[in-house]
Write a protein that holds these residues in place. Structure first.
Motif, PDB file in Angstrom:
ATOM      1  N   THR A  85      19.717   3.088  18.601  1.00 44.09           N
ATOM      2  CA  THR A  85      18.848   3.422  17.590  1.00 44.09           C
ATOM      3  C   THR A  85      18.378   5.013  17.749  1.00 44.09           C
ATOM      4  O   THR A  85      18.315   5.399  19.146  1.00 44.09           O
ATOM      5  CB  THR A  85      17.610   2.581  17.364  1.00 44.09           C
ATOM      6  OG1 THR A  85      16.593   3.122  18.320  1.00 44.09           O
ATOM      7  CG2 THR A  85      18.028   1.174  17.353  1.00 44.09           C
ATOM      8  N   ASN A 113       6.440  16.241  13.208  1.00 40.50           N
ATOM      9  CA  ASN A 113       7.407  15.249  13.583  1.00 40.50           C
ATOM     10  C   ASN A 113       7.252  13.716  13.223  1.00 40.50           C
ATOM     11  O   ASN A 113       5.823  13.261  13.005  1.00 40.50           O
ATOM     12  CB  ASN A 113       7.692  15.494  15.021  1.00 40.50           C
ATOM     13  CG  ASN A 113       9.218  15.453  15.335  1.00 40.50           C
ATOM     14  OD1 ASN A 113       9.863  14.462  14.607  1.00 40.50           O
ATOM     15  ND2 ASN A 113       9.487  15.673  16.614  1.00 40.50           N
ATOM     16  N   THR A 156      12.410  17.806  14.293  1.00 41.76           N
ATOM     17  CA  THR A 156      13.051  17.170  13.219  1.00 41.76           C
ATOM     18  C   THR A 156      13.267  18.408  12.233  1.00 41.76           C
ATOM     19  O   THR A 156      12.174  19.064  11.781  1.00 41.76           O
ATOM     20  CB  THR A 156      12.424  16.193  12.845  1.00 41.76           C
ATOM     21  OG1 THR A 156      12.167  15.237  13.937  1.00 41.76           O
ATOM     22  CG2 THR A 156      13.008  15.307  11.778  1.00 41.76           C
ATOM     23  N   HIS A 188      16.711  13.269   8.547  1.00 41.70           N
ATOM     24  CA  HIS A 188      16.708  13.872   7.084  1.00 41.70           C
ATOM     25  C   HIS A 188      17.486  14.976   6.759  1.00 41.70           C
ATOM     26  O   HIS A 188      17.415  15.551   5.699  1.00 41.70           O
ATOM     27  CB  HIS A 188      15.082  14.040   6.928  1.00 41.70           C
ATOM     28  CG  HIS A 188      14.486  12.740   6.862  1.00 41.70           C
ATOM     29  ND1 HIS A 188      14.297  11.872   5.812  1.00 41.70           N
ATOM     30  CD2 HIS A 188      13.630  12.297   7.966  1.00 41.70           C
ATOM     31  CE1 HIS A 188      13.484  11.041   6.475  1.00 41.70           C
ATOM     32  NE2 HIS A 188      13.292  11.083   7.690  1.00 41.70           N
ATOM     33  N   LYS A 211      19.957   6.239   6.590  1.00 43.53           N
ATOM     34  CA  LYS A 211      19.317   6.983   5.585  1.00 43.53           C
ATOM     35  C   LYS A 211      20.263   7.548   4.665  1.00 43.53           C
ATOM     36  O   LYS A 211      20.956   6.799   3.849  1.00 43.53           O
ATOM     37  CB  LYS A 211      18.506   8.046   6.045  1.00 43.53           C
ATOM     38  CG  LYS A 211      17.273   7.279   7.071  1.00 43.53           C
ATOM     39  CD  LYS A 211      16.310   8.242   7.704  1.00 43.53           C
ATOM     40  CE  LYS A 211      15.200   7.627   8.436  1.00 43.53           C
ATOM     41  NZ  LYS A 211      14.656   8.189   9.515  1.00 43.53           N
TER      42      LYS A 211
HETATM   43  C1  PLP Z   1      13.913   7.550  10.793  1.00 43.96           C
HETATM   44  C2  PLP Z   1      13.439   8.053  11.726  1.00 43.96           C
HETATM   45  C3  PLP Z   1      13.400   7.577  12.933  1.00 43.96           C
HETATM   46  C4  PLP Z   1      13.657   6.238  13.147  1.00 43.96           C
HETATM   47  O1  PLP Z   1      13.887   5.951  14.452  1.00 43.96           O
HETATM   48  P1  PLP Z   1      14.581   4.548  14.686  1.00 43.96           P
HETATM   49  O2  PLP Z   1      14.783   4.320  16.177  1.00 43.96           O
HETATM   50  O3  PLP Z   1      16.080   4.424  13.817  1.00 43.96           O
HETATM   51  O4  PLP Z   1      13.851   3.278  14.073  1.00 43.96           O
HETATM   52  C5  PLP Z   1      13.035   8.424  13.950  1.00 43.96           C
HETATM   53  N1  PLP Z   1      12.946   9.748  13.905  1.00 43.96           N
HETATM   54  C6  PLP Z   1      12.940  10.390  12.901  1.00 43.96           C
HETATM   55  C7  PLP Z   1      12.631  11.747  12.470  1.00 43.96           C
HETATM   56  C8  PLP Z   1      13.176   9.623  11.550  1.00 43.96           C
HETATM   57  O5  PLP Z   1      13.174  10.194  10.402  1.00 43.96           O
END
Ligand code: PLP
Length: 398
Positions: A85, A113, A156, A188, A211
């Motif tokens: 993940t 972030n 991010t 994103h 997403k």
């Molecule tokens: C959606 C998102 C996550 C989610 O992380 P998972 O390990 O997939 O649950 C992490 N970081 C950002 C910046 C996100 O937008």
């Protein structure tokens, strides 16, 4: 414009009458994904059983599909691999990046972030000890904060709350000039607009696929390592499938070739099948067209909402270069307003403390949906219909 967005819209299975503005959180179901997963379950898992690893290409899927993602984020072939993940991939990229700048101790990030990225960095610093620390500054102060203590910038690109977008090329160049390594989170960005990792000379990048890439809940993440770093990148999570020869079953770890070393354990084959089918949608899509339509839809929504709902305050930057593919408004009763909207068939989401988020994905959203969503929001605000107890009880997932 060469992209036929009516054709891409027909590729999704969306409930009739629903306006889905939450593809920035969970993309909708591509029709082909349901069929592909069913086939993978019955023919491959059911029919081939363990032979699927070779005969159905399961073992090669993480790198093969990684190459498909690479095409959407401006990455070199052979530089992206799927698995785990996003939170895990954040940890992995950060740990490897820190080892490249051993004399420095600071991970620099910003207060916009996503918390999981910050939590993973905190946890890694605690494990490493030796003075490693996470430093967060306001998003607009990141450039000035990159000094000679910063080992890694962990950013991010698009803020999950406001939709504010960093200038990846400029910040990467600045980080390099000041001796830091970059980790970019594309959660994103990937599938939201054109990304140019190689051109920006990014070092590491990570992202999720559930997403804007529509792989479904729990879909695997991806990790990018610039090819120039491949042979000196030490994977902190040294699992057997990142080993040079997993089936030699050696007692000692030796990193695999190139990006393969960033694999960890058994890949999620059913989720990869869904993702593979979802990626077919992009074959006829020009990402510059996607960006142009996304911005036009966002502008249309902003204009309509600002004209009708003066009590909602725009949280997203107005400049096109400074935003991603979502529009956010602030209101202290944002949670209840969003619940009222969802009850009327317009799905967006709420992010604490006061953000109403709307994702715009031209693959299945057009002007008609934008106009209708804005009209329904205007009606809810004018009538005050959001102000009911049942809209104020918070559920576990907002
Ligand atoms: C959606 C998102 C996550 C989610 O992380 P998972 O390990 O997939 O649950 C992490 N970081 C950002 C910046 C996100 O937008």
């Amino acid at each position: 414009m060469t992209t036929d967005f009516n054709a891409t819209k027909a590729m999704f299975d969306l409930p009739a009458g629903l306006i889905y503005l939450d593809g920035n959180s969970l993309g909708p179901l591509p029709k082909a994904a349901a069929a592909r997963v069913a086939r993978t379950v019955s023919e491959e898992w059911g029919g081939l059983l363990i032979r699927g690893w070779n005969k159905a290409g399961w073992m090669d899927a993480p790198a093969r599909i990684g190459d498909r993602i690479a095409g959407l984020i401006g990455a070199e072939p052979g530089s992206v691999v799927m698995g785990d993940t996003l939170s895990i991939k954040v940890y992995q990229a950060l740990a490897s990046a820190l080892e490249m700048t051993p004399k420095r101790r600071v991970i620099l990030s910003d207060t916009g972030n996503f918390p999981s990225d910050l939590y993973m960095a905190e946890g890694l610093c605690r494990t490493l000890g030796q003075g490693y620390a996470l430093k967060t500054v306001a998003p607009e102060d990141v450039a000035d904060a990159i000094d000679d203590t910063v080992a890694v910038t962990m950013l991010t690109e698009v803020d999950y709350r406001t939709g504010r977008r960093h200038d990846m090329a400029a910040l990467t160049a600045l980080a390099h000039a000041r001796g830091a390594v970059t980790v970019w989170d594309l959660a994103h960005s990937a599938g939201a607009f054109p990304v140019h990792l190689a051109a920006a000379k990014a070092d590491f990048a990570i992202g999720c696929t559930y997403k804007y890439l529509n792989s479904g809940p729990g879909g695997p993440a991806f990790i990018y390592v610039a090819p120039r770093h491949h042979e000196r990148t030490r994977p902190a999570l040294s699992g057997w499938l990142g080993h040079e020869a997993p089936f030699a079953f050696d007692l000692d770890y030796r990193p695999g070739t190139g990006i393969e070393r960033m694999r960890v354990g058994t890949p999620p084959i059913l989720q990869l099948a869904a993702l593979d089918a979802a990626l077919d949608i992009w074959q006829g899509v020009d990402l510059d067209d996607l960006r142009a339509v996304s911005l036009a839809l966002q502008d249309r929504f902003i204009a309509a909402v600002e004209a009708a709902c003066p009590m909602l305050r725009l949280a997203t930057p107005r400049g096109h270069a400074s935003r991603g593919s979502q529009v956010s408004f602030r209101h202290v009763e944002g949670y209840a307003i969003m619940q009222a909207l969802i009850a009327e068939g317009v799905i967006g989401d709420f992010r604490a403390p006061d953000i109403l988020r709307f994702g715009f994905t031209p693959l299945y959203i057009g002007e008609a949906e934008v106009d209708r969503a804005a009209a329904i929001l205007a009606r809810i605000m004018a009538s005050g219909s959001w102000d009911r107890p049942e809209y104020k009880t918070r559920t576990k997932v907002t």
